[in-house]
Write a protein that holds these residues in place. Structure first.
Motif, short mmCIF file in Angstrom:
data_model
loop_
_atom_site.label_atom_id
_atom_site.label_comp_id
_atom_site.label_asym_id
_atom_site.label_seq_id
_atom_site.Cartn_x
_atom_site.Cartn_y
_atom_site.Cartn_z
N VAL A 105 14.43 -32.71 64.33
CA VAL A 105 15.21 -33.32 63.07
C VAL A 105 14.75 -32.33 61.83
N GLU A 106 13.32 -32.47 61.45
CA GLU A 106 13.13 -31.90 60.24
C GLU A 106 13.44 -30.50 60.21
N SER A 107 13.15 -29.73 61.16
CA SER A 107 13.25 -28.19 61.18
C SER A 107 15.10 -27.94 61.18
N SER A 108 15.70 -28.70 61.52
CA SER A 108 17.07 -28.44 61.52
C SER A 108 18.04 -28.85 60.12
N PRO A 146 14.77 -24.31 54.85
CA PRO A 146 14.60 -25.15 55.87
C PRO A 146 13.16 -25.96 55.58
N ILE A 147 13.25 -26.98 56.19
CA ILE A 147 12.13 -27.91 56.16
C ILE A 147 11.33 -27.81 57.44
N GLU A 186 13.37 -24.32 43.70
CA GLU A 186 14.57 -23.96 42.93
C GLU A 186 14.77 -22.72 42.57
N ILE A 187 13.54 -22.24 41.84
CA ILE A 187 13.73 -20.90 41.22
C ILE A 187 13.61 -19.87 42.30
N LEU A 188 13.06 -19.99 43.44
CA LEU A 188 12.91 -18.96 44.51
C LEU A 188 14.47 -18.99 45.25
N THR A 189 15.10 -20.16 45.52
CA THR A 189 16.38 -20.17 46.18
C THR A 189 17.59 -19.55 45.39
N ARG A 190 17.49 -19.20 44.13
CA ARG A 190 18.52 -18.64 43.35
C ARG A 190 18.05 -17.13 43.12
N LEU A 191 17.14 -16.74 43.73
CA LEU A 191 16.61 -15.21 43.62
C LEU A 191 16.67 -14.42 44.62
N ARG A 192 16.95 -13.12 44.50
CA ARG A 192 16.78 -12.23 45.64
C ARG A 192 16.46 -10.86 45.33
N GLY A 245 10.38 -21.69 53.50
CA GLY A 245 10.69 -23.00 53.73
C GLY A 245 9.76 -23.78 52.98
N CYS A 246 9.56 -25.11 53.32
CA CYS A 246 8.65 -25.99 52.69
C CYS A 246 8.67 -27.54 53.56
#
Length: 665
Positions: A319-322, A329-330, A389-395, A404-405
């Protein structure tokens, strides 16, 4: 419909009970007095909590005096002294003005030095205060009498200090770095006086430098925050303990007074009736929720059994990994615990300011670095969410990738990154890997360019890193840069010039203007990057307590060597300085660029885009920014203007304009 009928009927019944309860509560209870969200004070709209006015004493912790004259600032009493409130800044910032001291300074009166401003305010169980000492001038006030011998002795004792001798009964001594608390033992007949000063004013006139304004930051206690969130009022008892008083305390007091007059019997009867109904409804609600869970559990158990077993339904890991949190991803705590061998110390890659990093390997074969934050509290949760939040908006190819976290409800707050195998830049320069001498000058030059590239990308994305240092610059097996650790980073709106915050970061890399004025800008990253450049040139750490006291910080050490044009005393001799003409040219040019980055005032520093352009020019690459960036990255960033002045001209300009010693942070 047949599958859903049990849960639908239960939900309908619960909804029906709630309607009955709300109706009874509306009929039987009286509206409770509430604090407004904000109030008007001298034509200024002020949020109620933790501020309030004298007509609403229970609605806040700071009681402002709101005058009829709209042009005058609200007053605030702290520790028995009355201040004028000049600003209630973003978040927890407050700026006060001492009216008595203000009058003394305007009159240039020596009574100013009898008014000892406090560097702290009295904390309470509800709220604490932080008054930065950097805003104060510390003076020795000495009563010398008429003895010439005594005067000469005190002058000798304070040799190197400035003095003010225009007061009749005493002489004042203070140093150039007057915001640093003097460590000297106070001589007999001398006392220490502390007064706020204006760090933007550079003058030899003591009264011109002094200011009646004081900045402080407030912080609610955890108990007070919880009390306020549930609608209560934070109070302090007579024995200085915390008390959470409910919002209807005034109403209860009125009811007790009414009871004395014989008119509360009906009220008490009505209140008892409401309590009884409330107990019945809540018990019924709890029972129905329990029954609904049992029905749903049994229904899904039966359904999953028909599909070949219910173990997959209850697999927490699946459940968590999905699922995802903030777009990443969690991972379950148990999975990350397993891949790090229960956070085995032998798996540790290093420790940062906020957590320990462990090496692990996921089931799909990916090697990862798992950062485990030290503790679970509001501050760590803020850093946890901020980094995601910072890393998900950067590439960007020079920024570390977040895989993930953990769940926010996990036993520990965990962040999962790509594993970078070759350690940190700090390790290679002056750590355990330095003995391998693997960082030749061409590699160091590429590291400088790639780091500048990553920081320019962040600034173009309206993000300030705020903790640029060699320990946060990771290197892969090809010495490609991966900038990491965004827990302190801040989003920086494009329509503002700065963000007011308490200085955070690492000693040795602090921007002195940010440290003094609490104004964070993108030029703060430029200053820290200047320290990184000096480390690349010298292989010396940013802070070394074995150096002279005024050169403990590498920034001061390097600037002094550049001003003296003794580059050979700064550059690591292993790089070939003095023997290889190309290395000599490039290291000297990079040192002069770092010198620009380390200028005390932000307006004198280049932007990160200019820094990147200059590094490329020093390397001999005229194609500029676009070639250094990966395909498709930073397409919106155009080439910035080249420097209009030469490195030497900037040095000459700074030598002429600098008359004070640089601040040590």
């Amino acid at each position: 419909m047949g599958d859903q009928s049990p849960s639908v009927s239960v939900c309908f019944f619960v909804f029906y009970l709630l309607i009955i309860f709300l109706h009874l509560a509306q009929v039987e209870t009286k509206p409770q007095p509430k604090c407004p969200k904000e109030f008007l004070c001298n034509n200024r709209s002020i949020p109620t909590f933790p501020f309030t006015n004298k007509s609403l004493p229970d609605c806040g912790l700071f009681k402002l005096g709101c005058n009829v004259v709209s042009s005058s600032p609200p007053t605030l009493e702290l520790d028995g002294k009355l201040y004028n409130t000049l600003a209630l800044g973003e978040g927890d910032l407050v700026v006060l003005s001492d009216p008595v001291l203000s009058n003394h300074l305007k009159e240039r009166s020596c009574d100013s030095f009898n008014w000892n401003s406090s560097t702290s305010f009295t904390n309470s169980p509800s709220i604490s205060f932080e008054v930065p000492t950097a805003q104060f001038l510390f003076l020795f006030k000495c009563n010398l009498g008429s003895s010439h011998h005594r005067q000469q002795k005190i002058d000798d004792y304070f040799k190197g200090y400035k003095s003010y001798r225009k007061c009749k009964n005493f002489t004042l001594y203070y140093k150039e770095n007057h915001h640093i608390i003097p460590r000297n033992k106070v001589p007999k007949d001398c006392s220490l006086v502390q007064l706020p000063f204006d760090n933007s004013t550079k003058s030899n006139d003591l009264f011109e430098e002094l200011s009646p304004e004081i900045i402080f930051f407030w912080k609610l206690s955890e108990k007070c925050s919880k009390c306020h969130d549930r609608g209560g009022h934070c109070q302090t008892t007579s024995n200085n303990n915390f008390k959470c008083s409910e919002e209807n305390s005034n109403m209860i007091g009125k009811q007790r007074k009414a009871d004395v007059n014989g008119i509360t019997r009906k009220t008490n009867k009505s209140s008892s009736k409401v309590k009884l109904i409330l107990i019945i409804v809540l018990c019924s609600l709890a029972l129905m929720i329990f029954m609904s869970l049992v029905v749903i559990f049994a229904h899904r158990h039966y359904k999953s059994s028909k599909l070949g077993g219910f173990s997959s339904f209850f697999s927490k890991q699946d459940v968590e990994s999905s699922s995802k949190y903030l777009g990443v991803p969690i991972f379950s705590y148990s999975e990350l615990q397993r891949v790090t061998n229960d956070f085995d110390p032998s798996k540790e890659l290093g420790e940062g300011g906020f957590g320990t990093v462990y090496r692990g390997k996921l089931g799909d074969g990916r090697e990862v670095a798992v950062k485990r934050l030290y503790e679970r509290n509001c501050k760590r949760m803020e850093q946890f969410v901020n980094e995601i939040e910072i890393l998900t908006r950067l590439r960007h190819r020079n920024l570390v990738t977040l895989y993930g976290c953990s769940s926010r409800n996990s036993r520990s707050l965990l962040l999962v990154y790509e594993y970078i195998p070759n350690g940190t830049l700090a390790d290679h320069l002056h750590g355990k890997r330095a003995k391998h001498k693997s960082l030749t000058w061409p590699i160091r030059m590429n590291i400088a360019i790639e780091t500048a590239n990553a920081l320019a990308y962040l600034h173009a994305s309206d993000i300030i890193h705020r903790d640029v240092k060699t320990a946060n610059i990771l290197l892969d097996c090809n010495f490609t840069v991966k900038v990491a650790d965004f827990g302190l980073s801040r989003l920086f709106p494009i329509d503002v010039t700065h963000v007011s915050t308490m200085p955070q970061g690492t000693p040795g890399y602090f921007d002195p203007e940010y440290y003094e004025c609490y104004k964070l800008t993108d030029k703060s990253d430029v200053y820290s990057f200047g320290v990184v450049l000096m480390e690349l040139i010298s292989s010396l750490p940013a802070v070394n307590m074995d150096r002279d006291s005024h050169e403990i910080n590498l920034a001061n050490f390097a600037v002094n060597r550049i001003l003296a044009t003794t580059f050979d005393a700064l550059v690591d001799p292993c790089l070939g300085f003095g023997t290889d003409s190309e290395v000599t040219r490039m290291t000297t040019s990079v040192a002069e660029l770092a010198f620009r980055c380390l200028q005390p005032r932000k307006d004198s520093r280049p932007t990160m885009f200019d820094v990147l352009d200059t590094l490329l020019e020093i390397q001999g690459d005229e194609s500029g920014f676009a070639k250094c960036s990966p395909s498709g990255e930073l397409e919106e960033v155009s080439m910035k203007n080249k420097f209009a002045t030469s490195p030497n001209s900037v040095i000459e300009k700074w030598i002429c304009s600098t008359s004070t010693t640089r601040n040590s942070v």
